[in-house]
Write a protein that holds these residues in place. Structure first.
Motif, PDB file in Angstrom:
ATOM      1  N   UNK A 205       0.857  -1.182   0.000  1.00 16.73           N
ATOM      2  CA  UNK A 205       0.000   0.000   0.000  1.00 16.73           C
ATOM      3  C   UNK A 205       0.893   1.232   0.000  1.00 16.73           C
ATOM      4  N   UNK A 206       0.346   2.329  -0.454  1.00 16.41           N
ATOM      5  CA  UNK A 206       1.108   3.579  -0.485  1.00 16.41           C
ATOM      6  C   UNK A 206       1.535   3.951   0.934  1.00 16.41           C
ATOM      7  N   UNK A 207       2.806   4.257   1.099  1.00 13.57           N
ATOM      8  CA  UNK A 207       3.324   4.651   2.406  1.00 13.57           C
ATOM      9  C   UNK A 207       4.548   5.533   2.179  1.00 13.57           C
ATOM     10  N   UNK A 208       4.321   6.811   1.883  1.00 18.45           N
ATOM     11  CA  UNK A 208       5.428   7.699   1.495  1.00 18.45           C
ATOM     12  C   UNK A 208       6.532   7.761   2.551  1.00 18.45           C
ATOM     13  N   UNK A 209       6.163   7.633   3.840  1.00 16.28           N
ATOM     14  CA  UNK A 209       7.174   7.720   4.901  1.00 16.28           C
ATOM     15  C   UNK A 209       8.154   6.558   4.826  1.00 16.28           C
ATOM     16  N   UNK A 210       7.702   5.406   4.312  1.00 11.25           N
ATOM     17  CA  UNK A 210       8.605   4.267   4.149  1.00 11.25           C
ATOM     18  C   UNK A 210       9.132   4.199   2.714  1.00 11.25           C
ATOM     19  N   UNK A 211       8.882   5.251   1.935  1.00 11.74           N
ATOM     20  CA  UNK A 211       9.396   5.295   0.569  1.00 11.74           C
ATOM     21  C   UNK A 211       8.621   4.441  -0.411  1.00 11.74           C
TER      22      UNK A 211
ATOM     23  N   UNK B 100       3.642   5.145  -5.684  1.00 11.05           N
ATOM     24  CA  UNK B 100       2.854   4.393  -6.661  1.00 11.05           C
ATOM     25  C   UNK B 100       3.712   3.506  -7.574  1.00 11.05           C
ATOM     26  N   UNK B 101       4.960   3.929  -7.821  1.00 14.97           N
ATOM     27  CA  UNK B 101       5.831   3.160  -8.727  1.00 14.97           C
ATOM     28  C   UNK B 101       6.254   1.836  -8.114  1.00 14.97           C
ATOM     29  N   UNK B 102       6.174   1.712  -6.754  1.00 14.75           N
ATOM     30  CA  UNK B 102       6.571   0.460  -6.092  1.00 14.75           C
ATOM     31  C   UNK B 102       5.421  -0.559  -6.095  1.00 14.75           C
ATOM     32  N   UNK B 103       4.228  -0.102  -6.423  1.00 18.76           N
ATOM     33  CA  UNK B 103       3.074  -1.011  -6.423  1.00 18.76           C
ATOM     34  C   UNK B 103       2.746  -1.410  -7.865  1.00 18.76           C
ATOM     35  N   UNK B 104       1.975  -2.467  -8.006  1.00 18.12           N
ATOM     36  CA  UNK B 104       1.661  -2.955  -9.361  1.00 18.12           C
ATOM     37  C   UNK B 104       0.458  -2.179  -9.951  1.00 18.12           C
TER      38      UNK B 104
END
Lengths: 198, 198
Positions: B109-115, B118-122
């Motif tokens: 899931x999107x989690x900007x604090x952990x980096x 959207x590009x890390x998800x499918x």
């Protein structure tokens, strides 16, 4: 439920004691994302245990060589032997830093209903040590439950006629940090009968 | 604390999520007494997962082959896609036996604090499916927590202008078998705002 190797791993992990289906799933997905080197270390550790773990020839504890570190240590008093059921009990007693003697690991406790009689425990080895070493005290540190008490009683009967030997049993009583109100009757009864003058 | 391979195994087991020192010790002594074939099956399962698990090319779920069983099944409705975070969410939805469509596993899931952006998800793969298949409904089944809600919001914004597509979200509300008194305010608030005429 999952396809292929993930489900196999979940199934195998779920067979371990204390690992339920949810934990097995969690561990499997953790390993799926883990560094292969981490899985490798777990595999190596399993292989070594599978290849066979050595037990100390003298005391029966798990050991790296034929004799364990405690039995090899000349600073440990060979005349006092603490008799426990399992290797983990040795670790528990060692943690107290109170005991400077040696150990004897029985490998379990008497449990006739499960077919564990005296011949299944390392009692013969204990008697052999009695003959070889100059043991002055045997501390019976079996668990304070039915099987442990039965084992202690059996050993007391077997050892009481040895000349110059003192046989002792760990004190029963209230656990430290406990609450009198929540102690079970048996524990409270033992604490009462074992009361000391202060 | 223990000597040799037993302690190594306890250490490695203790690194697994949810396995504390006591459980690790218990599992290690269980394996010490276990049939070597049982340890072998666990080792094999670890090796297979270490060798790499396949993920379905279409939905991203764990799979035995290039395409998972659900994506291969012609009886499953390809026009309805349930978007979830993890493979375990697929298992959870499948257990309901309510859903006859297909899945798309985002891989988190999107989690900007952990980096995790959207590009890390499918998400790109989801858009490619939108183009290739005739998808009529996308059910957003991300977790009802901050990251899951953010992911759902992001996907809603991205998908809302697709012609002929309905985007839905799982209902929030009181869990079945629960007790109103013990529901947290957020859940109770959602249950209120999502109330239905009966």
């Amino acid at each position: 439920m999952y396809e292929g190797p993930v489900q196999d791993l979940i199934d195998e992990l779920g067979r371990l004691p204390g690992v339920g289906p949810k934990s097995a799933q969690r561990i499997a997905f953790h390993l799926l994302a883990a560094d292969p080197a981490d899985i490798g270390r777990l595999q190596d550790a399993l292989q070594k245990v599978r290849d066979g773990v050595q037990f100390c020839q003298i005391c029966g504890n798990v050991a790296e060589e034929q004799t364990c570190r405690i039995c090899k240590d000349p600073r440990r008093d060979a005349t006092v032997v603490c008799v426990v059921e399992e290797p983990k009990d040795v670790v528990a007693v060692e943690k107290t830093r109170e005991f400077k003697g040696r150990y004897h690991v029985l490998g379990g406790a008497l449990d006739p209903l499960s077919g564990i009689g005296p011949d299944k425990l390392r009692i013969r080895e204990l008697l052999a040590r009695m003959g070889a070493d100059d043991i002055k005290e045997i501390i019976l540190a079996t668990d304070p439950n039915t099987e442990g008490e039965a084992t202690a009683t059996y050993l007391i009967r077997m050892l009481r006629d040895f000349p110059g030997l003192t046989v002792t049993r760990l004190a029963s009583g209230l656990p430290m940090g406990g609450d009198l109100e929540f102690a079970d009757e048996l524990t409270l009864g033992r604490a009462l009968s074992g009361r000391r003058t202060v």
